[in-house]
Design a protein around this motif. Structure first.
Motif, PDB file in Angstrom:
ATOM      1  N   ILE A  26       0.843  -1.200   0.000  1.00  0.00           N
ATOM      2  CA  ILE A  26       0.000   0.000   0.000  1.00  0.00           C
ATOM      3  C   ILE A  26       0.877   1.249   0.000  1.00  0.00           C
ATOM      4  N   LYS A  27       1.914   1.223   0.819  1.00  0.00           N
ATOM      5  CA  LYS A  27       2.840   2.361   0.892  1.00  0.00           C
ATOM      6  C   LYS A  27       3.546   2.564  -0.454  1.00  0.00           C
ATOM      7  N   ALA A  28       3.933   1.460  -1.104  1.00  0.00           N
ATOM      8  CA  ALA A  28       4.632   1.554  -2.393  1.00  0.00           C
ATOM      9  C   ALA A  28       3.765   2.229  -3.455  1.00  0.00           C
ATOM     10  N   PHE A  29       2.469   1.909  -3.468  1.00  0.00           N
ATOM     11  CA  PHE A  29       1.579   2.541  -4.444  1.00  0.00           C
ATOM     12  C   PHE A  29       1.414   4.031  -4.164  1.00  0.00           C
ATOM     13  N   GLY A  30       1.611   4.434  -2.906  1.00  0.00           N
ATOM     14  CA  GLY A  30       1.493   5.836  -2.542  1.00  0.00           C
ATOM     15  C   GLY A  30       2.761   6.640  -2.751  1.00  0.00           C
ATOM     16  N   PRO A  32       5.500   8.775  -4.437  1.00  0.00           N
ATOM     17  CA  PRO A  32       5.270   9.723  -5.540  1.00  0.00           C
ATOM     18  C   PRO A  32       5.613   9.181  -6.928  1.00  0.00           C
ATOM     19  N   GLU A  33       6.738   8.486  -7.070  1.00  0.00           N
ATOM     20  CA  GLU A  33       7.114   7.998  -8.400  1.00  0.00           C
ATOM     21  C   GLU A  33       6.155   6.917  -8.883  1.00  0.00           C
ATOM     22  N   ASN A  34       5.688   6.059  -7.966  1.00  0.00           N
ATOM     23  CA  ASN A  34       4.739   5.014  -8.363  1.00  0.00           C
ATOM     24  C   ASN A  34       3.356   5.588  -8.615  1.00  0.00           C
ATOM     25  N   ALA A  35       2.948   6.562  -7.810  1.00  0.00           N
ATOM     26  CA  ALA A  35       1.651   7.212  -8.026  1.00  0.00           C
ATOM     27  C   ALA A  35       1.623   7.878  -9.398  1.00  0.00           C
ATOM     28  N   GLN A  36       2.742   8.483  -9.779  1.00  0.00           N
ATOM     29  CA  GLN A  36       2.828   9.124 -11.091  1.00  0.00           C
ATOM     30  C   GLN A  36       2.761   8.085 -12.209  1.00  0.00           C
ATOM     31  N   ARG A  37       3.473   6.960 -12.036  1.00  0.00           N
ATOM     32  CA  ARG A  37       3.431   5.895 -13.039  1.00  0.00           C
ATOM     33  C   ARG A  37       2.018   5.348 -13.195  1.00  0.00           C
ATOM     34  N   MET A  38       1.325   5.158 -12.068  1.00  0.00           N
ATOM     35  CA  MET A  38      -0.049   4.642 -12.129  1.00  0.00           C
ATOM     36  C   MET A  38      -0.984   5.650 -12.795  1.00  0.00           C
ATOM     37  N   GLU A  39      -0.803   6.927 -12.494  1.00  0.00           N
ATOM     38  CA  GLU A  39      -1.647   7.963 -13.094  1.00  0.00           C
ATOM     39  C   GLU A  39      -1.447   8.012 -14.608  1.00  0.00           C
ATOM     40  N   GLU A  40      -0.186   7.913 -15.046  1.00  0.00           N
ATOM     41  CA  GLU A  40       0.092   7.892 -16.488  1.00  0.00           C
ATOM     42  C   GLU A  40      -0.547   6.666 -17.143  1.00  0.00           C
ATOM     43  N   ALA A  41      -0.462   5.536 -16.476  1.00  0.00           N
ATOM     44  CA  ALA A  41      -1.062   4.314 -17.027  1.00  0.00           C
ATOM     45  C   ALA A  41      -2.585   4.453 -17.105  1.00  0.00           C
ATOM     46  N   ARG A  42      -3.199   5.036 -16.066  1.00  0.00           N
ATOM     47  CA  ARG A  42      -4.660   5.254 -16.093  1.00  0.00           C
ATOM     48  C   ARG A  42      -5.047   6.191 -17.231  1.00  0.00           C
ATOM     49  N   PHE A  55      -1.938  -1.352 -20.110  1.00  0.00           N
ATOM     50  CA  PHE A  55      -1.124  -0.277 -19.534  1.00  0.00           C
ATOM     51  C   PHE A  55      -1.039  -0.305 -18.008  1.00  0.00           C
ATOM     52  N   LEU A  56      -2.167  -0.490 -17.349  1.00  0.00           N
ATOM     53  CA  LEU A  56      -2.218  -0.356 -15.891  1.00  0.00           C
ATOM     54  C   LEU A  56      -1.730  -1.606 -15.162  1.00  0.00           C
ATOM     55  N   LEU A  57      -2.186  -2.761 -15.586  1.00  0.00           N
ATOM     56  CA  LEU A  57      -1.824  -3.992 -14.884  1.00  0.00           C
ATOM     57  C   LEU A  57      -0.312  -4.260 -14.864  1.00  0.00           C
ATOM     58  N   PRO A  58       0.406  -4.046 -15.958  1.00  0.00           N
ATOM     59  CA  PRO A  58       1.854  -4.263 -15.880  1.00  0.00           C
ATOM     60  C   PRO A  58       2.552  -3.345 -14.877  1.00  0.00           C
ATOM     61  N   VAL A  59       2.125  -2.099 -14.791  1.00  0.00           N
ATOM     62  CA  VAL A  59       2.731  -1.163 -13.832  1.00  0.00           C
ATOM     63  C   VAL A  59       2.409  -1.608 -12.407  1.00  0.00           C
ATOM     64  N   ALA A  60       1.148  -1.956 -12.164  1.00  0.00           N
ATOM     65  CA  ALA A  60       0.742  -2.409 -10.831  1.00  0.00           C
ATOM     66  C   ALA A  60       1.477  -3.689 -10.446  1.00  0.00           C
ATOM     67  N   THR A  61       1.630  -4.590 -11.403  1.00  0.00           N
ATOM     68  CA  THR A  61       2.335  -5.844 -11.143  1.00  0.00           C
ATOM     69  C   THR A  61       3.791  -5.582 -10.780  1.00  0.00           C
ATOM     70  N   GLN A  62       4.426  -4.679 -11.498  1.00  0.00           N
ATOM     71  CA  GLN A  62       5.829  -4.378 -11.223  1.00  0.00           C
ATOM     72  C   GLN A  62       5.994  -3.739  -9.841  1.00  0.00           C
ATOM     73  N   MET A 133      -6.334   0.084  -5.405  1.00  0.00           N
ATOM     74  CA  MET A 133      -5.345   1.005  -5.963  1.00  0.00           C
ATOM     75  C   MET A 133      -5.084   0.752  -7.443  1.00  0.00           C
ATOM     76  N   PHE A 134      -5.450  -0.435  -7.934  1.00  0.00           N
ATOM     77  CA  PHE A 134      -5.177  -0.707  -9.342  1.00  0.00           C
ATOM     78  C   PHE A 134      -6.302  -1.419 -10.079  1.00  0.00           C
ATOM     79  N   LEU A 135      -7.307  -1.921  -9.383  1.00  0.00           N
ATOM     80  CA  LEU A 135      -8.432  -2.563 -10.051  1.00  0.00           C
ATOM     81  C   LEU A 135      -9.626  -1.619 -10.065  1.00  0.00           C
ATOM     82  N   PRO A 136     -10.344  -1.545 -11.175  1.00  0.00           N
ATOM     83  CA  PRO A 136     -11.531  -0.690 -11.203  1.00  0.00           C
ATOM     84  C   PRO A 136     -12.604  -1.275 -10.288  1.00  0.00           C
ATOM     85  N   PRO A 137     -13.442  -0.425  -9.710  1.00  0.00           N
ATOM     86  CA  PRO A 137     -14.505  -0.945  -8.843  1.00  0.00           C
ATOM     87  C   PRO A 137     -15.471  -1.809  -9.643  1.00  0.00           C
ATOM     88  N   MET A 138     -15.890  -2.896  -9.019  1.00  0.00           N
ATOM     89  CA  MET A 138     -16.816  -3.815  -9.682  1.00  0.00           C
ATOM     90  C   MET A 138     -17.992  -4.074  -8.748  1.00  0.00           C
TER      91      MET A 138
END
Length: 153
Positions: A26-30, A32-42, A55-62, A133-138
């Motif tokens: 959870i901390k890793a996704f927060g 700044p560099e990872n948050a930016q990568r996730m935002e770009e992927a979104r 785009f999003l799943l590979p970044v989240a997986t990494q 943090m990386f899956l769309p709400p379902m």
């Protein structure tokens, strides 16, 4: 008999260790560099499910792999996390529905966490936060003995 690859046995983590790994994730996704990568992927995915997988799943997986590898969950791939040609390339002649090597560690970790979710509400909550943090709400249909898929009148 020649030495062969060891069986794919997930590392053992206690519930407390699982909580620590989830907290790190959870901390890793927060960060700044990872948050930016996730935002770009979104942004690249444009709310398209296929593009989210691309785009999003590979970044989240990494991001997850970077955290969990310290706990013995590693990818079995060679030369990096993502295969040439993207994560959704066809695997000719495999016939089996095995995950790509770069997903193996993350999937093992996810299975372990899933096994703890019913036993520990804190793990279930943390797992839900991480997934959000990386899956769309379902929206899932209600499950219950009385519903049986038929609307009550």
């Amino acid at each position: 008999m020649a030495a062969s690859a060891q069986p794919l046995v997930p590392p053992a983590l206690s519930a407390e260790q699982a909580k620590a790994v989830l907290a790190e994730g959870i901390k890793a996704f927060g960060a700044p560099e990872n948050a930016q990568r996730m935002e770009e992927a979104r942004d690249n995915a444009c709310n398209d499910m296929g593009k989210m997988l691309q785009f999003l799943l590979p970044v989240a997986t990494q991001i997850q792999q970077d955290v969990i590898k310290a706990y013995g969950f590693s990818s079995d791939g060679e030369g990096g996390l993502f295969p040439p040609g993207g994560m959704l390339r066809a695997r000719r002649g495999s016939g089996a529905s095995r995950p790509p090597p770069f997903l193996v560690g993350v999937l093992k970790f996810a299975r372990l966490i899933k096994s703890y979710e019913s036993q520990d509400p804190e793990i279930a909550s943390m797992s839900g936060k991480l997934k959000a943090m990386f899956l769309p709400p379902m929206t899932l249909p209600p499950h219950g003995a009385g519903t049986g898929g038929v609307a009550a009148s």
